[in-house]
Design a protein around this motif. Structure first.
Motif, PDB file in Angstrom:
ATOM      1  N   TYR A  23      70.956 -15.840  21.022  1.00 54.31           N
ATOM      2  CA  TYR A  23      70.414 -14.910  22.008  1.00 54.31           C
ATOM      3  C   TYR A  23      68.892 -14.865  21.882  1.00 54.31           C
ATOM      4  O   TYR A  23      68.365 -14.446  20.854  1.00 54.31           O
ATOM      5  CB  TYR A  23      71.020 -13.511  21.788  1.00 54.31           C
ATOM      6  N   TYR A  61      82.964   2.601  16.221  1.00 49.33           N
ATOM      7  CA  TYR A  61      82.002   2.041  17.174  1.00 49.33           C
ATOM      8  C   TYR A  61      82.685   1.141  18.191  1.00 49.33           C
ATOM      9  O   TYR A  61      82.205   0.988  19.311  1.00 49.33           O
ATOM     10  CB  TYR A  61      80.907   1.245  16.449  1.00 49.33           C
ATOM     11  N   ASN A 111      74.474   4.705  10.003  1.00 51.17           N
ATOM     12  CA  ASN A 111      74.012   4.414  11.363  1.00 51.17           C
ATOM     13  C   ASN A 111      72.825   3.456  11.354  1.00 51.17           C
ATOM     14  O   ASN A 111      71.858   3.665  10.645  1.00 51.17           O
ATOM     15  CB  ASN A 111      73.608   5.739  12.023  1.00 51.17           C
ATOM     16  N   ILE A 112      72.908   2.402  12.148  1.00 44.54           N
ATOM     17  CA  ILE A 112      71.797   1.457  12.288  1.00 44.54           C
ATOM     18  C   ILE A 112      71.417   1.379  13.765  1.00 44.54           C
ATOM     19  O   ILE A 112      72.207   0.927  14.591  1.00 44.54           O
ATOM     20  CB  ILE A 112      72.173   0.057  11.757  1.00 44.54           C
ATOM     21  N   SER A 113      70.198   1.825  14.078  1.00 44.34           N
ATOM     22  CA  SER A 113      69.730   1.870  15.468  1.00 44.34           C
ATOM     23  C   SER A 113      68.837   0.661  15.759  1.00 44.34           C
ATOM     24  O   SER A 113      68.402  -0.023  14.830  1.00 44.34           O
ATOM     25  CB  SER A 113      68.931   3.151  15.683  1.00 44.34           C
ATOM     26  N   PRO A 114      68.524   0.419  17.027  1.00 44.22           N
ATOM     27  CA  PRO A 114      67.574  -0.659  17.337  1.00 44.22           C
ATOM     28  C   PRO A 114      66.237  -0.456  16.637  1.00 44.22           C
ATOM     29  O   PRO A 114      65.610  -1.429  16.217  1.00 44.22           O
ATOM     30  CB  PRO A 114      67.418  -0.555  18.865  1.00 44.22           C
ATOM     31  N   ARG A 124      70.931  -6.802  20.001  1.00 45.26           N
ATOM     32  CA  ARG A 124      70.462  -7.336  21.303  1.00 45.26           C
ATOM     33  C   ARG A 124      69.385  -6.422  21.884  1.00 45.26           C
ATOM     34  O   ARG A 124      68.358  -6.886  22.380  1.00 45.26           O
ATOM     35  CB  ARG A 124      71.627  -7.426  22.301  1.00 45.26           C
ATOM     36  N   ASP A 125      69.632  -5.102  21.814  1.00 45.83           N
ATOM     37  CA  ASP A 125      68.633  -4.158  22.332  1.00 45.83           C
ATOM     38  C   ASP A 125      67.345  -4.234  21.504  1.00 45.83           C
ATOM     39  O   ASP A 125      66.249  -4.177  22.053  1.00 45.83           O
ATOM     40  CB  ASP A 125      69.189  -2.719  22.314  1.00 45.83           C
ATOM     41  N   GLU A 171      82.521  -7.925  19.134  1.00 49.28           N
ATOM     42  CA  GLU A 171      81.417  -6.988  19.380  1.00 49.28           C
ATOM     43  C   GLU A 171      81.862  -5.774  20.198  1.00 49.28           C
ATOM     44  O   GLU A 171      81.306  -4.696  20.079  1.00 49.28           O
ATOM     45  CB  GLU A 171      80.372  -7.806  20.154  1.00 49.28           C
ATOM     46  N   GLY A 219      75.561  -5.984  19.175  1.00 48.39           N
ATOM     47  CA  GLY A 219      75.170  -5.284  20.404  1.00 48.39           C
ATOM     48  C   GLY A 219      73.875  -4.514  20.216  1.00 48.39           C
ATOM     49  O   GLY A 219      72.955  -4.586  21.036  1.00 48.39           O
ATOM     50  N   THR A 220      73.785  -3.786  19.115  1.00 50.20           N
ATOM     51  CA  THR A 220      72.586  -3.005  18.819  1.00 50.20           C
ATOM     52  C   THR A 220      71.390  -3.943  18.614  1.00 50.20           C
ATOM     53  O   THR A 220      70.278  -3.661  19.072  1.00 50.20           O
ATOM     54  CB  THR A 220      72.821  -2.144  17.558  1.00 50.20           C
ATOM     55  N   SER A 235      79.987  -5.303  15.533  1.00 48.56           N
ATOM     56  CA  SER A 235      79.388  -4.359  16.478  1.00 48.56           C
ATOM     57  C   SER A 235      77.864  -4.328  16.404  1.00 48.56           C
ATOM     58  O   SER A 235      77.196  -3.985  17.370  1.00 48.56           O
ATOM     59  CB  SER A 235      79.938  -2.956  16.216  1.00 48.56           C
ATOM     60  N   ASP A 282      65.422  -7.317  22.578  1.00 50.06           N
ATOM     61  CA  ASP A 282      64.778  -7.116  23.890  1.00 50.06           C
ATOM     62  C   ASP A 282      63.536  -6.236  23.765  1.00 50.06           C
ATOM     63  O   ASP A 282      62.499  -6.530  24.358  1.00 50.06           O
ATOM     64  CB  ASP A 282      65.767  -6.477  24.877  1.00 50.06           C
ATOM     65  N   ASN A 292      65.748   0.921  13.679  1.00 56.53           N
ATOM     66  CA  ASN A 292      65.919   0.487  12.279  1.00 56.53           C
ATOM     67  C   ASN A 292      65.787  -1.031  12.189  1.00 56.53           C
ATOM     68  O   ASN A 292      65.119  -1.566  11.298  1.00 56.53           O
ATOM     69  CB  ASN A 292      67.314   0.854  11.749  1.00 56.53           C
TER      70      ASN A 292
END
Lengths: 385, 181
Positions: A257, A172, A359-362, A277-278, A141, A274-275, A271, A281, A364
């Motif tokens: 998690y 990344y 790109n994949i954001s939280p 996880r956000d 990660e 990590g995204t 990677s 949350d 998305n």
């Protein structure tokens, strides 16, 4: 937090090189390829500065680099190499040979799109297309995990006598500056004893490798290779537990998690964990019961652990930054197979996300969670950008 | 979390600017992450550097979609793709001899201009404007500290160390002076 002088700010590739330096391989055959090259450049700098005593073999291709890895490993040397994308493709024939020869090479592969068309983007298809070559596969990660996993990989590979490849993604992770803690050499020496195989090629001993065998012998050899691969699950778990005791950092072969009471669990690797996880949350803060399962060890696939983690979850959503035309996401295929036969098991959504490095954001991921929660999964993977 | 996008062209030192900022915040005890993407891996094509700074470990592995600061090495790079995520309070620092009003047509952001090229040339750095621009960033935000920044610029400059440190300070001071007007 940076008052400890063993904390450094380095990119993911240099973090790998620090891990390799601590493992003290004797032979490193190399052939450069973007985005891996900073790994072997850094190793070369360590050697030039007298910080590593190692023979660097500059091969004329990745195929030759892997051939050099196999032969060096069979003499009893600890061996490292690194590659990416096209380079890994060119090694393919030798990858099968390496596992057949039971050569415990550790290789780092930086996941990059495979041409054509040309690109330098993060995409795991290169290494996943090598899933059946008899290598142990780890996905990382961040830079710290890559450094730590290189050392765990040596420990496991040399115990079971199988080669291991460790992955992180282009840009990344490979080119991202991260804060990394470099373990002390004495701790690593304690964790990873010198490689001293039972058999090795040495004119003084007079052993050989690679003669023609009959069908029975080939059958037994493949079966033994399979048993060694199966044993990796426990050996890798133990290697991680001991690493955690030594350094305080452990990853497991999978990681759950925030999965308690989850109605949907996201499954991914590399990677994107990590995204995710956000994303988890953020969704939990809104009261959405969602969790995350990280797959770190991909070969052997930790089927039993994955089944245990997901058997009572209503829904699973797999995110694949990779694509196998004709079957879909690699991890999606693995999850469907792993959960086959579980009574009243979860519905499995498979989403192709970030293929080719998009790109994949939280946000998305959160949108996909909401969609998956309200729809019925289909058998094939679905393109989601 | 503080998030920067630094946009330049291959060979201009945008990635180095991002690495400098990351190192300065790291020395100040922050968690940082910085990475660059480039399409063509050759001089002249667009290079984007992304920097995140936080008080806790950074887990995100994706592009920055809500930048606090955009640093633009060259006005020709100010396109819709770069500015699509800029908000009213996003600070857009442009290397240009023009006044900020010249760029009002781009949208409603906090636009600041600095003639970094003039400062760089005055300090015999040719077209290398990255150290001037990181100085200007520190001047605008009031962080990281100029002392630590100069220390890092000094450590990371491959050549012309004094000139780079001087440009960084000039960029910082010019912005502070302009801001005080």
């Amino acid at each position: 937090m940076n008052e400890k002088n063993n904390r450094i700010l380095v990119n993911g590739n240099h973090a790998v090189a620090y891990g390799v330096k601590l493992a003290q391989p004797q032979v490193v055959p190399i052939y450069p390829i973007t985005p891996q090259t900073p790994i072997v450049e850094k190793i070369s700098e360590f050697q030039a500065a007298g910080e590593m005593v190692v023979e660097l073999v500059t091969a004329e291709s990745e195929h030759s680099a892997m051939a050099a890895c196999i032969t060096a490993s069979l003499t009893g040397a600890r061996v490292f190499t690194a590659t990416a994308s096209q380079g890994l493709m060119l090694m393919h024939e030798m990858l099968h040979y390496a596992s057949g020869a039971r050569a415990p090479i550790v290789m780092f592969n930086v996941n990059r799109t495979i041409g054509s068309p040309w690109g330098f983007w993060p995409d795991q298809t290169d290494s996943l297309a090598q899933r059946d070559t008899g290598w142990i596969h780890y996905y990382c990660e961040h830079g710290q995990e890559s450094l730590d996993t290189v050392l765990q990989a040596y420990r496991v590979a040399e115990k079971v006598m199988l080669p291991a490849m460790v992955m992180h993604e282009a840009f990344y992770v490979s080119h991202a500056l991260d804060i990394v803690e470099v373990p002390a050499q004495k701790d690593v020496d304690q964790y990873l004893p010198a490689f001293n195989p039972l058999h090795r090629l040495d004119p003084e001993i007079g052993e050989s490798w690679g003669n023609t065998v009959n069908q029975e012998m080939f059958y037994r050899h493949r079966r033994d290779l399979g048993l060694a691969m199966e044993s990796v699950i426990d050996v890798a778990q133990e290697a991680d537990t001991e690493w955690q005791e030594l350094t305080g950092r452990g990853y497991g072969i999978i990681e759950k998690y925030r999965c308690d009471d989850a109605e949907l669990v996201i499954v991914t690797m590399g990677s994107m964990v990590g995204t995710a996880r956000d994303a988890v949350d953020n969704l939990r803060m809104e009261g959405v019961p969602v969790g995350l399962l990280k797959v770190k060890l991909f070969r052997p696939f930790p089927t039993e652990a994955v089944r245990q983690a997901l058997m009572s979850v209503p829904k699973v959503m797999v995110l694949d930054r990779n694509f196998a035309p004709g079957t879909g996401g690699f991890l999606h295929q693995e999850l469907k197979a792993a959960l086959y036969g579980v009574d009243d098991g979860p519905g499995v959504h498979g989403y192709l996300t970030g293929v080719g490095g998009t790109n994949i954001s939280p946000n998305n991921i959160a949108a996909l969670v909401r969609e998956a929660m309200s729809t019925t999964p289909i058998a094939s993977s679905v393109w989601k950008g | 979390m503080l998030q920067f996008i630094v946009q330049g062209r291959g060979g201009q030192g945008a990635q180095m600017a991002g690495d400098i900022l990351a190192n300065v915040f790291f020395r100040e005890g922050k968690y940082v992450q910085a990475y660059a993407t480039y399409g063509g891996a050759r001089r002249g094509t667009a290079v984007s550097s992304f920097i995140r700074v936080d008080d806790q470990p950074i887990r995100l592995r994706c592009n920055i979609e809500d930048p606090d600061v955009i640093v633009c090495f060259d006005p020709s790079l100010l396109n819709d793709v770069l500015l699509k995520d800029a908000k009213e309070d996003t600070l857009v620092l442009i290397n240009s001899a023009q006044p900020p009003e010249y760029f009002n047509g781009l949208g409603r952001f906090r636009i600041v201009t600095i003639d970094a090229m003039a400062i760089a040339q005055e300090n015999k750095l040719g077209r290398i404007v990255n150290t001037t621009l990181v100085g200007a960033v520190a001047g605008l935000l009031g962080r990281p500290s100029l002392d630590v920044l100069c220390e890092v610029v000094s450590d990371m400059s491959p050549v012309k160390v004094e000139q780079n440190v001087k440009s960084c300070k000039d960029g910082y001071r010019l912005i502070r002076k302009e801001g005080a007007k």
